[in-house]
Design a protein around this motif. Sequence first.
Motif, PDB file in Angstrom:
ATOM      1  N   GLU A   1       0.244   4.705  -2.110  1.00 15.07           N
ATOM      2  CA  GLU A   1       0.158   5.984  -1.392  1.00 15.07           C
ATOM      3  C   GLU A   1       1.072   7.025  -2.040  1.00 15.07           C
ATOM      4  O   GLU A   1       0.701   8.190  -2.185  1.00 15.07           O
ATOM      5  CB  GLU A   1       0.549   5.771   0.075  1.00 15.07           C
TER       6      GLU A   1
ATOM      7  N   GLN B   1      -6.722   2.422  -3.922  1.00 18.02           N
ATOM      8  CA  GLN B   1      -6.809   3.433  -2.864  1.00 18.02           C
ATOM      9  C   GLN B   1      -8.240   3.924  -2.672  1.00 18.02           C
ATOM     10  O   GLN B   1      -8.715   4.037  -1.549  1.00 18.02           O
ATOM     11  CB  GLN B   1      -5.896   4.630  -3.197  1.00 18.02           C
TER      12      GLN B   1
ATOM     13  N   PRO C   1       0.796  -1.230   0.000  1.00 18.24           N
ATOM     14  CA  PRO C   1       0.000   0.000   0.000  1.00 18.24           C
ATOM     15  C   PRO C   1       0.832   1.286   0.000  1.00 18.24           C
ATOM     16  O   PRO C   1       0.365   2.322  -0.451  1.00 18.24           O
ATOM     17  CB  PRO C   1      -0.834  -0.104   1.275  1.00 18.24           C
TER      18      PRO C   1
ATOM     19  N   LEU D   1      -0.492   8.179  -5.242  1.00 20.86           N
ATOM     20  CA  LEU D   1      -1.623   9.054  -4.936  1.00 20.86           C
ATOM     21  C   LEU D   1      -1.144  10.443  -4.522  1.00 20.86           C
ATOM     22  O   LEU D   1      -1.770  11.442  -4.869  1.00 20.86           O
ATOM     23  CB  LEU D   1      -2.484   8.425  -3.834  1.00 20.86           C
TER      24      LEU D   1
ATOM     25  N   LYS E   1     -10.603   3.454   0.599  1.00 18.48           N
ATOM     26  CA  LYS E   1     -10.877   4.656   1.398  1.00 18.48           C
ATOM     27  C   LYS E   1     -12.335   5.092   1.290  1.00 18.48           C
ATOM     28  O   LYS E   1     -12.923   5.563   2.252  1.00 18.48           O
ATOM     29  CB  LYS E   1      -9.971   5.806   0.974  1.00 18.48           C
TER      30      LYS E   1
END
Length: 193
Positions: free
Chosen positions: A41, A104, A37, A44, A108
Amino acid sequence: MKGTIEYLRSIRGYILISVILFFASAASGFTAAEQNPEIAEEWLKELEMLKWITDLPPLMILILIFAKNLLACAMAVLLGMGAGVVPVLVAISNGILVGMVAYQVVHKEGILYLLAGILPHGIVELPTVLVSIAIGMRLGHLFLMTIIDGDGDLGEEARAAVSFLIYRVAPLLFVAAVIETFITPLAISLASR
């Protein structure tokens, strides 16, 4: 120039390859993000730097989205003559990015939020981009065939590709940009309630 349907039929094998490349890359990006992840991240965070665009007036947002997508499609088509490498890279890099962002967003915000953010404009934009990638791959293939054995009418194919880019791809990307600017945000707001 050939009719649109006839032209699309003539490149259908390349369209299939571009679709497979994109979705395989998207699945790889999703899987990579799931396994690590932190990578997703980081990607992103890179995209977060583009948030300033949302503060612009809608007309400017529309122009930026349209210009970005048209430039990407034009590069995929026109730089395809470099043995088809650029269109393949466009398919793979965009696929990976979409996969990582999808991971993501799903984790989320949820799947509904992801669909609201992609489907309205993606229905028009994604097929248009994938066809542009296919056209670039076709030009790259013909370029190689011309170098290897002098076979293929690269000039005629290049003219057809540019014509398709101007008269088919550009208008569809404009429609997608309008949808992404005005309709996608509404869909996202409804999905986030």
